[in-house]
Write an enzyme that holds these catalytic residues in place. Structure first.
Site, mmCIF file in Angstrom:
data_model
loop_
_atom_site.group_PDB
_atom_site.id
_atom_site.type_symbol
_atom_site.label_atom_id
_atom_site.label_comp_id
_atom_site.label_asym_id
_atom_site.label_seq_id
_atom_site.Cartn_x
_atom_site.Cartn_y
_atom_site.Cartn_z
ATOM 1 N N TRP A 87 0.806 -1.221 0.000
ATOM 2 C CA TRP A 87 0.000 0.000 0.000
ATOM 3 C C TRP A 87 0.836 1.267 0.000
ATOM 4 O O TRP A 87 0.319 2.350 -0.214
ATOM 5 C CB TRP A 87 -0.893 0.034 1.268
ATOM 6 C CG TRP A 87 -0.124 -0.372 2.496
ATOM 7 C CD1 TRP A 87 -0.077 -1.625 3.039
ATOM 8 C CD2 TRP A 87 0.759 0.437 3.270
ATOM 9 N NE1 TRP A 87 0.784 -1.645 4.110
ATOM 10 C CE2 TRP A 87 1.310 -0.378 4.284
ATOM 11 C CE3 TRP A 87 1.147 1.780 3.230
ATOM 12 C CZ2 TRP A 87 2.219 0.078 5.224
ATOM 13 C CZ3 TRP A 87 2.054 2.247 4.162
ATOM 14 C CH2 TRP A 87 2.575 1.403 5.148
ATOM 15 N N ASN A 88 2.140 1.168 0.262
ATOM 16 C CA ASN A 88 2.883 2.405 0.554
ATOM 17 C C ASN A 88 3.155 3.251 -0.690
ATOM 18 O O ASN A 88 3.244 4.474 -0.588
ATOM 19 C CB ASN A 88 4.169 2.098 1.330
ATOM 20 C CG ASN A 88 5.132 1.238 0.547
ATOM 21 O OD1 ASN A 88 4.734 0.467 -0.310
ATOM 22 N ND2 ASN A 88 6.400 1.371 0.850
ATOM 23 N N LYS A 143 -2.895 -7.990 -7.697
ATOM 24 C CA LYS A 143 -3.652 -7.929 -6.439
ATOM 25 C C LYS A 143 -3.029 -6.843 -5.567
ATOM 26 O O LYS A 143 -1.980 -7.029 -4.953
ATOM 27 C CB LYS A 143 -3.595 -9.263 -5.687
ATOM 28 C CG LYS A 143 -4.649 -9.301 -4.581
ATOM 29 C CD LYS A 143 -4.333 -10.214 -3.444
ATOM 30 C CE LYS A 143 -3.343 -9.654 -2.497
ATOM 31 N NZ LYS A 143 -3.731 -8.401 -1.835
ATOM 32 N N GLY A 180 6.653 -6.442 -0.893
ATOM 33 C CA GLY A 180 5.996 -6.429 0.411
ATOM 34 C C GLY A 180 6.957 -6.852 1.490
ATOM 35 O O GLY A 180 8.177 -6.757 1.323
ATOM 36 N N GLU A 198 10.639 -8.287 -3.984
ATOM 37 C CA GLU A 198 11.178 -7.001 -3.503
ATOM 38 C C GLU A 198 10.692 -6.838 -2.076
ATOM 39 O O GLU A 198 9.537 -6.499 -1.841
ATOM 40 C CB GLU A 198 10.670 -5.847 -4.388
ATOM 41 C CG GLU A 198 11.085 -5.931 -5.845
ATOM 42 C CD GLU A 198 12.571 -5.636 -6.062
ATOM 43 O OE1 GLU A 198 13.238 -5.148 -5.128
ATOM 44 O OE2 GLU A 198 13.069 -5.927 -7.169
ATOM 45 N N CYS A 249 10.296 1.362 1.630
ATOM 46 C CA CYS A 249 11.273 0.271 1.748
ATOM 47 C C CYS A 249 12.685 0.810 1.821
ATOM 48 O O CYS A 249 13.506 0.341 2.591
ATOM 49 C CB CYS A 249 11.124 -0.673 0.566
ATOM 50 S SG CYS A 249 11.325 0.127 -1.038
HETATM 51 P P1 NAD Z 1 2.661 -7.095 3.150
HETATM 52 O O1 NAD Z 1 3.724 -8.055 2.887
HETATM 53 O O2 NAD Z 1 1.869 -7.216 4.390
HETATM 54 O O3 NAD Z 1 1.591 -7.057 1.961
HETATM 55 C C1 NAD Z 1 1.967 -6.885 0.616
HETATM 56 C C2 NAD Z 1 0.931 -7.532 -0.279
HETATM 57 O O4 NAD Z 1 0.970 -8.950 -0.075
HETATM 58 C C3 NAD Z 1 -0.509 -7.116 -0.020
HETATM 59 O O5 NAD Z 1 -1.171 -7.041 -1.264
HETATM 60 C C4 NAD Z 1 -1.048 -8.251 0.826
HETATM 61 O O6 NAD Z 1 -2.433 -8.391 0.747
HETATM 62 C C5 NAD Z 1 -0.336 -9.441 0.208
HETATM 63 N N1 NAD Z 1 -0.135 -10.594 1.091
HETATM 64 C C6 NAD Z 1 0.065 -10.585 2.430
HETATM 65 N N2 NAD Z 1 0.279 -11.841 2.866
HETATM 66 C C7 NAD Z 1 0.223 -12.652 1.787
HETATM 67 C C8 NAD Z 1 0.379 -14.062 1.586
HETATM 68 N N3 NAD Z 1 0.631 -14.871 2.609
HETATM 69 N N4 NAD Z 1 0.249 -14.556 0.342
HETATM 70 C C9 NAD Z 1 -0.009 -13.740 -0.711
HETATM 71 N N5 NAD Z 1 -0.155 -12.388 -0.582
HETATM 72 C C10 NAD Z 1 -0.040 -11.863 0.645
HETATM 73 O O7 NAD Z 1 3.404 -5.684 3.059
HETATM 74 P P2 NAD Z 1 2.845 -4.237 3.328
HETATM 75 O O8 NAD Z 1 2.635 -4.061 4.783
HETATM 76 O O9 NAD Z 1 1.714 -3.956 2.397
HETATM 77 O O10 NAD Z 1 4.137 -3.385 2.844
HETATM 78 C C11 NAD Z 1 5.213 -3.152 3.670
HETATM 79 C C12 NAD Z 1 6.430 -3.975 3.323
HETATM 80 O O11 NAD Z 1 6.741 -3.880 1.938
HETATM 81 C C13 NAD Z 1 7.683 -3.461 4.032
HETATM 82 O O12 NAD Z 1 8.421 -4.529 4.549
HETATM 83 C C14 NAD Z 1 8.448 -2.755 2.922
HETATM 84 O O13 NAD Z 1 9.835 -2.619 3.163
HETATM 85 C C15 NAD Z 1 8.138 -3.598 1.765
HETATM 86 N N6 NAD Z 1 8.393 -2.872 0.509
HETATM 87 C C16 NAD Z 1 9.444 -3.253 -0.281
HETATM 88 C C17 NAD Z 1 9.734 -2.548 -1.454
HETATM 89 C C18 NAD Z 1 10.896 -2.946 -2.347
HETATM 90 O O14 NAD Z 1 10.967 -2.459 -3.488
HETATM 91 N N7 NAD Z 1 11.805 -3.807 -1.915
HETATM 92 C C19 NAD Z 1 8.922 -1.469 -1.819
HETATM 93 C C20 NAD Z 1 7.866 -1.109 -0.995
HETATM 94 C C21 NAD Z 1 7.596 -1.825 0.164
#
Ligand code: NAD
Length: 462
Positions: free
Chosen positions: A127-128, A151, A196, A218, A253
């Site tokens: 979401w960020n 998604k 994520g 990522e 991130c």
């Molecule tokens: P999250 O991992 O909770 O969720 C990300 C996405 O994954 C959402 O769409 C969520 O619904 C889905 N999801 C969650 N659990 C799942 C599962 N078990 N199976 C399939 N899909 C699933 O992350 P968040 O809280 O939305 O974002 C924050 C994280 O993302 C932080 O750790 C941040 O550092 C990371 N991030 C990384 C980058 C990068 O480029 N490396 C960029 C932005 C954010």
């Protein structure tokens, strides 16, 4: 039904989206892929350029929607949309060259190397920065001839859905982890691109592994910003360093998440940093002009971040408006923490940054590298060559010099982590090549009409 509230004004509903059947979306994407992948590459690029123009025409309205669902200041949301479109156009400009076929017809034979799409690519995004993180996957995947099922996070599903609807070959699935798992485990899915956190990343990697589906992951970061003993910062440089940690309320991130400063310059640094924050950091409603930091994304996030902040924290910046109306967490600088404090070892993903003092550069490099994560980092120095030399010793996928976070990105540079920050790359040529597989047709010279032939057991000579 997913109902999204405005994190700056919790009682205001921004929008609703209906949950979608993941299997049906994958089947539609697979059917659409037959026509999309068969199109001439130039036709696909033309279609993507028309999509860019359509999103551009609505960018103002979409930025407001993005600000209301994420709590990010309006200027940031405008910037995110503009950068997503810049990336889409970069892909359109460079895909024909990077993804073009290569033909050799010479003394070694006739060799054709093609870059073929995978098929259906599943994109799961947080979401960020919902629009740019989606575009980093959709644009290269579509240009290469794949179709996509995206998604988005249920915490910011609205603006990205509008952008996805303007692109050809994209299905949107709304839902949480269960919908994500159903997509990753679907037998028609040929590649998974995920951005994520660590926990979801591990579950996605496991589910994809069970299907032998390749992934781009990522994941999170705990980026060090290392100020060398000779650092020389103007007031604007300090403001950039402050925003490197506090843009999007620290929920980025590649935010600067640990500050390493030479002990001998701690007093000077702290005074200038606090003064810069006072100038640049205005906390309030994302739609209020001049606001540079909004709320965090949810009540749970606010609670988690507050638990990481000790009483010794130094408050930063100014505020405006009613901060009780939303999920606001005040920005702080946290000095005097041991290296094993949770705020130092964990990805805080919020507006609190630890100030860590060091005596020697070797010690600072070792402490900066003491993490399972290795997304980005920065080195700040008056001497660029010295900064590059220290950058080479940092375990990170991307090292910024004299900046950090968004201001240091480049459309042509691959971005992604080392160690547990993930694998695969976004942006640049590497970001395009993630979405193709090389296939080969080869007629070796030895067996072309009139060729000399080879023993059945032979390797060809070099
Ligand atoms: P999250 O991992 O909770 O969720 C990300 C996405 O994954 C959402 O769409 C969520 O619904 C889905 N999801 C969650 N659990 C799942 C599962 N078990 N199976 C399939 N899909 C699933 O992350 P968040 O809280 O939305 O974002 C924050 C994280 O993302 C932080 O750790 C941040 O550092 C990371 N991030 C990384 C980058 C990068 O480029 N490396 C960029 C932005 C954010």
């Amino acid at each position: 039904m997913i109902v999204r509230e405005n994190p700056a004004r919790i009682r205001e509903v921004v929008g609703r989206v209906a949950e979608t059947d993941p299997g049906a979306a994958v089947r539609r994407a697979e059917a659409a892929g037959r026509e999309w992948s068969a199109r001439a590459p130039a036709d696909r690029i033309d279609a993507l350029r028309r999509s860019a123009a359509a999103v551009q025409a609505r960018a103002g309205e979409l930025a407001v929607l993005l600000a209301r669902e994420t709590g990010k200041p309006l200027a940031d949301c405008r910037g995110e949309l503009a950068f997503a479109l810049a990336h889409l156009r970069w892909v359109c400009d460079h895909a024909p060259r990077v993804l073009g076929e290569r033909l050799f017809d010479d003394e070694a034979g006739r060799l054709l190397i093609r870059r073929k799409p995978y098929g259906v690519v599943v994109c799961i995004t947080p979401w960020n920065a919902p629009v740019i993180l989606a575009m980093l996957k959709l644009a290269p995947a579509l240009a290469a001839g794949n179709t996509c099922v995206i998604k988005p996070s249920p915490l910011a599903p609205l603006a990205v859905s509008e952008v996805a609807a303007a692109l050809p070959g994209v299905e949107v699935v709304h839902g949480g982890a269960a919908a994500g798992q159903a997509l990753v485990g679907h037998p028609l899915v040929r590649k998974v691109a995920f951005t994520g956190g660590d926990a979801a990343g591990r579950q996605i990697a496991a589910a994809a592994g069970a299907m032998l589906t390749p992934t781009v992951l990522e994941l999170g970061g705990n980026d060090p910003a290392l100020l060398l003993p000779d650092f020389s910062l103007t007031g604007q440089d300090y403001e950039r360093l402050v925003m490197a940690s506090f843009a999007t309320s620290g929920q980025v991130c590649m935010a600067a998440k640990r500050l390493y400063v030479p002990r001998a310059r701690a007093g000077e640094f702290t005074a200038a940093y606090v003064a810069a924050a006072e100038r640049i950091l205005l906390v309030g409603d994302p739609l209020t002009p001049g606001v540079t930091m909004g709320p965090v994304i949810s009540a749970q996030a606010a609670e988690r971040i507050r638990a990481l902040v000790p009483g010794t924290a130094v408050p930063l910046g100014r505020s405006t408006g009613d901060l009780g109306a939303g999920y606001f967490v005040p920005p702080v600088l946290v000095p005097d923490l041991p290296d094993d404090a949770p705020l130092v070892t964990q990805e805080q993903f919020g507006p609190a940054v630890p100030l860590l003092l060091y005596d020697t550069v070797d010690e600072a490099v070792a402490r900066a590298n003491h993490s399972e994560l290795g997304l980005a980092a920065s080195v700040w120095s008056a001497d660029e060559d010295r900064a590059f030399a220290v950058a080479d010793r940092l375990e990170a996928g991307f090292v910024f010099v004299n900046t950090h976070n968004r201001t240091g990105m480049s459309l042509r540079a691959p971005f992604g982590g080392v160690k547990r920050s993930g694998h695969g790359r976004e942006y640049g040529e590497e970001g395009l090549l993630e979405y193709v597989q090389s296939t080969v047709v080869h007629a070796p010279a030895a067996f072309r009409p009139g060729g000399p032939g080879l023993a059945a057991t032979a390797y060809p000579l070099p």
